[in-house]
Design a protein around this motif. Structure first.
Motif, PDB file in Angstrom:
ATOM      1  N   ALA A 139       5.450  -5.831  13.303  1.00  0.00           N
ATOM      2  CA  ALA A 139       4.668  -5.704  14.459  1.00  0.00           C
ATOM      3  C   ALA A 139       3.251  -5.862  14.220  1.00  0.00           C
ATOM      4  CB  ALA A 139       5.116  -4.436  14.196  1.00  0.00           C
ATOM      5  N   VAL A 140       3.083  -5.836  13.638  1.00  0.00           N
ATOM      6  CA  VAL A 140       1.485  -5.934  12.927  1.00  0.00           C
ATOM      7  C   VAL A 140       0.855  -7.321  12.745  1.00  0.00           C
ATOM      8  CG1 VAL A 140      -0.904  -4.788  11.993  1.00  0.00           C
ATOM      9  CG2 VAL A 140       0.796  -3.800  12.322  1.00  0.00           C
ATOM     10  N   ARG A 141       1.940  -7.927  11.920  1.00  0.00           N
ATOM     11  CA  ARG A 141       1.165  -9.502  11.466  1.00  0.00           C
ATOM     12  C   ARG A 141       2.945  -9.805  11.980  1.00  0.00           C
ATOM     13  NH1 ARG A 141      -3.040 -11.249   8.819  1.00  0.00           N
ATOM     14  NH2 ARG A 141      -2.135 -12.615   8.986  1.00  0.00           N
ATOM     15  N   PRO A 142       3.142 -10.770  12.647  1.00  0.00           N
ATOM     16  CA  PRO A 142       4.844 -11.466  12.394  1.00  0.00           C
ATOM     17  C   PRO A 142       4.368 -12.560  11.675  1.00  0.00           C
ATOM     18  CG  PRO A 142       3.171 -11.363  14.953  1.00  0.00           C
ATOM     19  CD  PRO A 142       2.295 -10.643  13.941  1.00  0.00           C
ATOM     20  N   ASP A 143       3.074 -13.296  11.516  1.00  0.00           N
ATOM     21  CA  ASP A 143       3.037 -14.125  10.303  1.00  0.00           C
ATOM     22  C   ASP A 143       3.445 -14.093   9.043  1.00  0.00           C
ATOM     23  OD1 ASP A 143       0.438 -12.654  11.590  1.00  0.00           O
ATOM     24  OD2 ASP A 143      -0.241 -14.572   9.516  1.00  0.00           O
ATOM     25  N   LEU A 144       3.333 -13.265   8.503  1.00  0.00           N
ATOM     26  CA  LEU A 144       3.278 -12.926   7.058  1.00  0.00           C
ATOM     27  C   LEU A 144       4.663 -13.200   6.265  1.00  0.00           C
ATOM     28  CD1 LEU A 144       0.873  -9.796   7.090  1.00  0.00           C
ATOM     29  CD2 LEU A 144      -0.123 -12.235   6.743  1.00  0.00           C
ATOM     30  N   GLN A 145       5.221 -13.612   5.597  1.00  0.00           N
ATOM     31  CA  GLN A 145       5.923 -13.773   4.598  1.00  0.00           C
ATOM     32  C   GLN A 145       5.899 -12.274   3.760  1.00  0.00           C
ATOM     33  OE1 GLN A 145       7.369 -16.318   5.337  1.00  0.00           O
ATOM     34  NE2 GLN A 145       5.431 -16.788   6.452  1.00  0.00           N
ATOM     35  N   ILE A 146       7.934 -11.809   4.071  1.00  0.00           N
ATOM     36  CA  ILE A 146       7.989 -10.708   3.127  1.00  0.00           C
ATOM     37  C   ILE A 146       8.591 -10.918   2.428  1.00  0.00           C
ATOM     38  CG2 ILE A 146       8.896  -8.362   4.162  1.00  0.00           C
ATOM     39  CD1 ILE A 146       6.178  -9.055   5.631  1.00  0.00           C
ATOM     40  N   VAL A 147       8.539 -10.747   0.864  1.00  0.00           N
ATOM     41  CA  VAL A 147       8.660 -10.889   0.288  1.00  0.00           C
ATOM     42  C   VAL A 147       9.749  -9.199  -0.546  1.00  0.00           C
ATOM     43  CG1 VAL A 147       9.273 -11.999  -2.582  1.00  0.00           C
ATOM     44  CG2 VAL A 147       7.233 -12.878  -0.781  1.00  0.00           C
ATOM     45  N   ALA A 148      10.535  -9.680  -0.849  1.00  0.00           N
ATOM     46  CA  ALA A 148      12.054  -8.428  -1.032  1.00  0.00           C
ATOM     47  C   ALA A 148      11.666  -7.929  -2.718  1.00  0.00           C
ATOM     48  CB  ALA A 148      13.124  -8.326  -0.868  1.00  0.00           C
ATOM     49  N   ILE A 149      10.829  -7.160  -3.548  1.00  0.00           N
ATOM     50  CA  ILE A 149      11.195  -6.750  -4.528  1.00  0.00           C
ATOM     51  C   ILE A 149      11.400  -5.835  -4.439  1.00  0.00           C
ATOM     52  CG2 ILE A 149       8.752  -8.977  -4.566  1.00  0.00           C
ATOM     53  CD1 ILE A 149       7.383  -5.974  -4.530  1.00  0.00           C
ATOM     54  N   ARG A 150      11.903  -4.890  -6.197  1.00  0.00           N
ATOM     55  CA  ARG A 150      12.337  -3.960  -6.678  1.00  0.00           C
ATOM     56  C   ARG A 150      11.497  -3.866  -8.252  1.00  0.00           C
ATOM     57  NH1 ARG A 150      17.896  -1.919  -7.235  1.00  0.00           N
ATOM     58  NH2 ARG A 150      15.662   0.234  -7.657  1.00  0.00           N
ATOM     59  N   GLY A 151      11.576  -2.403  -8.305  1.00  0.00           N
ATOM     60  CA  GLY A 151      11.024  -2.399  -9.844  1.00  0.00           C
ATOM     61  C   GLY A 151       9.694  -1.437  -9.478  1.00  0.00           C
ATOM     62  N   ASN A 152       9.261  -0.883 -10.680  1.00  0.00           N
ATOM     63  CA  ASN A 152       8.755   0.299 -11.418  1.00  0.00           C
ATOM     64  C   ASN A 152       6.744  -0.065 -10.200  1.00  0.00           C
ATOM     65  OD1 ASN A 152       7.462  -1.197 -13.128  1.00  0.00           O
ATOM     66  ND2 ASN A 152       8.633  -0.051 -14.834  1.00  0.00           N
ATOM     67  N   VAL A 153       6.271   0.681 -10.275  1.00  0.00           N
ATOM     68  CA  VAL A 153       4.912   0.475  -9.428  1.00  0.00           C
ATOM     69  C   VAL A 153       4.030  -1.159 -10.775  1.00  0.00           C
ATOM     70  CG1 VAL A 153       2.746   0.934  -9.240  1.00  0.00           C
ATOM     71  CG2 VAL A 153       4.997   2.620  -9.040  1.00  0.00           C
ATOM     72  N   ASP A 154       4.317  -0.777 -11.911  1.00  0.00           N
ATOM     73  CA  ASP A 154       3.496  -1.539 -12.682  1.00  0.00           C
ATOM     74  C   ASP A 154       3.991  -2.669 -12.517  1.00  0.00           C
ATOM     75  OD1 ASP A 154       1.759   0.015 -13.984  1.00  0.00           O
ATOM     76  OD2 ASP A 154       3.290   0.551 -15.364  1.00  0.00           O
ATOM     77  N   SER A 155       5.349  -2.970 -12.135  1.00  0.00           N
ATOM     78  CA  SER A 155       6.027  -4.457 -12.655  1.00  0.00           C
ATOM     79  C   SER A 155       5.658  -4.827 -10.678  1.00  0.00           C
ATOM     80  CB  SER A 155       7.370  -4.540 -12.496  1.00  0.00           C
ATOM     81  OG  SER A 155       8.243  -4.157 -11.537  1.00  0.00           O
ATOM     82  N   ARG A 156       5.620  -4.388 -10.130  1.00  0.00           N
ATOM     83  CA  ARG A 156       4.894  -4.530  -7.765  1.00  0.00           C
ATOM     84  C   ARG A 156       3.537  -4.716  -8.374  1.00  0.00           C
ATOM     85  NH1 ARG A 156       8.544  -1.360  -3.882  1.00  0.00           N
ATOM     86  NH2 ARG A 156      10.483  -0.789  -5.864  1.00  0.00           N
ATOM     87  N   LEU A 157       2.561  -4.356  -9.277  1.00  0.00           N
ATOM     88  CA  LEU A 157       1.654  -4.301  -9.198  1.00  0.00           C
ATOM     89  C   LEU A 157       0.944  -5.937 -10.383  1.00  0.00           C
ATOM     90  CD1 LEU A 157      -0.120  -1.245  -9.808  1.00  0.00           C
ATOM     91  CD2 LEU A 157      -0.553  -2.156  -7.451  1.00  0.00           C
ATOM     92  N   ARG A 158       1.951  -6.005 -11.235  1.00  0.00           N
ATOM     93  CA  ARG A 158       1.172  -6.796 -11.912  1.00  0.00           C
ATOM     94  C   ARG A 158       1.592  -8.810 -10.452  1.00  0.00           C
ATOM     95  NH1 ARG A 158       5.591  -6.097 -15.634  1.00  0.00           N
ATOM     96  NH2 ARG A 158       4.339  -4.740 -16.268  1.00  0.00           N
ATOM     97  N   ARG A 159       2.270  -8.533 -10.161  1.00  0.00           N
ATOM     98  CA  ARG A 159       3.324  -9.719  -9.726  1.00  0.00           C
ATOM     99  C   ARG A 159       2.607  -9.509  -8.625  1.00  0.00           C
ATOM    100  NH1 ARG A 159       9.638  -9.085  -7.303  1.00  0.00           N
ATOM    101  NH2 ARG A 159       9.264 -11.020  -6.414  1.00  0.00           N
ATOM    102  N   LEU A 160       1.521  -9.103  -7.908  1.00  0.00           N
ATOM    103  CA  LEU A 160       0.687  -9.544  -7.243  1.00  0.00           C
ATOM    104  C   LEU A 160      -0.925  -9.839  -8.215  1.00  0.00           C
ATOM    105  CD1 LEU A 160      -1.463  -8.990  -4.458  1.00  0.00           C
ATOM    106  CD2 LEU A 160      -2.283  -6.086  -5.451  1.00  0.00           C
ATOM    107  N   ASP A 161      -1.220  -9.379  -8.901  1.00  0.00           N
ATOM    108  CA  ASP A 161      -2.477  -9.756 -10.037  1.00  0.00           C
ATOM    109  C   ASP A 161      -1.989 -10.607 -11.143  1.00  0.00           C
ATOM    110  OD1 ASP A 161      -3.466  -7.230  -9.596  1.00  0.00           O
ATOM    111  OD2 ASP A 161      -2.175  -6.410 -11.608  1.00  0.00           O
TER     112      ASP A 161
END
Length: 321
Positions: A139-161
């Motif tokens: 709704a705010v940024r229709p141009d962004l690519q949304i990636v479905a992710i699961r896992g704990n907080v650390d694993s999500r932050l790791r994919r970012l880093d």
């Protein structure tokens, strides 16, 4: 409150770092009251199937049913849950004994370059496991690519880093409880971004009529959190929405003592992003009046065709992640 001779309180929890951390806060409080506490780790279906979208594992309750079974079989005395994971229908034989003070109820953006949602580069990739979050990002940024992710907080932050993602959207409460609040780039709040029902709140569940355990938990119960989340969950129930439905809500007590409750229903069926919102406030002093407020806001949403949006999402929308 006197300690019973030889009394051990068995506390059930999921095995994730976040679940054990938030359960640890409850355990510390019980120990400060003089009780001997045993942590009992119980794996749930939601924990066992980390790579599968939650909606494909089962309906509501994928993070709680094994804990509830342990309560009913008296293998544990109480279970600590994230309240947002609990179905609105209470499991027969069990009850909620305590709702501790709520943490921050909102979602947050954590971005690799420290920029907020509106300032992310065009076509940036944002990771989220939630359809509610996904629609509000769109709704705010229709141009962004949304990636479905699961896992704990650390694993999500790791994919970012590691550069796999440009940003992730997470619950503020989880980062705060894990001591990672410094990672927060932007707090996402209503009216632009609505949290999940009961987000940031814990609930302690016990076997029905276990008066002794209920008494043990009484000092850590927070009535304002309890009443606000009762209203939010009543809204969800009145909309026949489970914890996977694209519904958001936030209740809070204002300076005049009234409970103000807002809610939203979201849809991206057919690629069209839609959001309905409604709110109301009233004096609330017990669970009945809190639930009544939740039903009132739900009726306002239904009068705006919320049911049609929810039906579209169930029948033709993208499946929840």
């Amino acid at each position: 409150m006197g300690k019973l001779a030889g009394e051990v309180v068995r506390v059930g929890t999921r095995g994730s770092q976040l679940a054990r951390t938030q359960t640890g806060h409850v355990i510390d409080q019980l120990r400060s009251f003089g009780f001997e506490v045993q942590e009992v780790i119980i794996s749930t279906r939601g924990d066992q199937q980390q790579t599968v979208p939650i909606a494909q594992i089962g309906n509501d309750g994928v993070f709680v049913r094994e804990l509830e079974k342990a309560l009913l079989e008296e293998r544990i005395d109480l279970a600590v849950h994230s309240l947002k994971d609990l179905p609105t229908a209470m499991t027969p034989g069990l009850e909620f004994a305590c709702t501790p003070l709520r943490a921050t109820p909102f979602d947050v953006l954590v971005s690799r370059n420290g920029v907020g949602l509106c300032d992310l580069p065009a076509d940036a990739s944002v990771g989220t496991a939630s359809i509610r979050r996904r629609i509000q990002i769109q709704a705010v940024r229709p141009d962004l690519q949304i990636v479905a992710i699961r896992g704990n907080v650390d694993s999500r932050l790791r994919r970012l880093d590691e550069g796999e993602l440009d940003a992730v959207v997470l619950a503020a409460a989880g980062l705060e409880r894990l001591g990672r609040a410094e990672r927060i780039t932007e707090l996402l709040q209503p009216p632009e971004f609505w949290p999940a029902v009961a987000q940031g709140a814990l609930v302690i569940q016990i076997k029905e009529a276990n008066q002794r355990v209920r008494e043990i938990l009484e000092p850590i119960h927070d009535s304002a959190t309890y009443l606000a989340t009762i209203a939010e969950r009543a809204l969800l129930a009145a909309l026949a929405g489970g914890c996977l439905a694209p519904i958001g809500s936030w209740g809070r007590f204002e300076g005049d003592g009234e409970l103000c409750l807002g809610g939203c229903v979201l849809s991206d069926a057919g690629g069209k992003v839609e959001k309905l919102t409604a709110s109301s406030s009233s004096q609330v002093c017990n669970s009945e009046s809190a639930a009544s407020l939740g039903c009132e806001v739900a009726e306002k949403l239904l009068s705006q065709s919320a049911q049609e949006l929810l039906d579209l999402m169930r029948d033709g929308g993208s499946p929840p992640h």
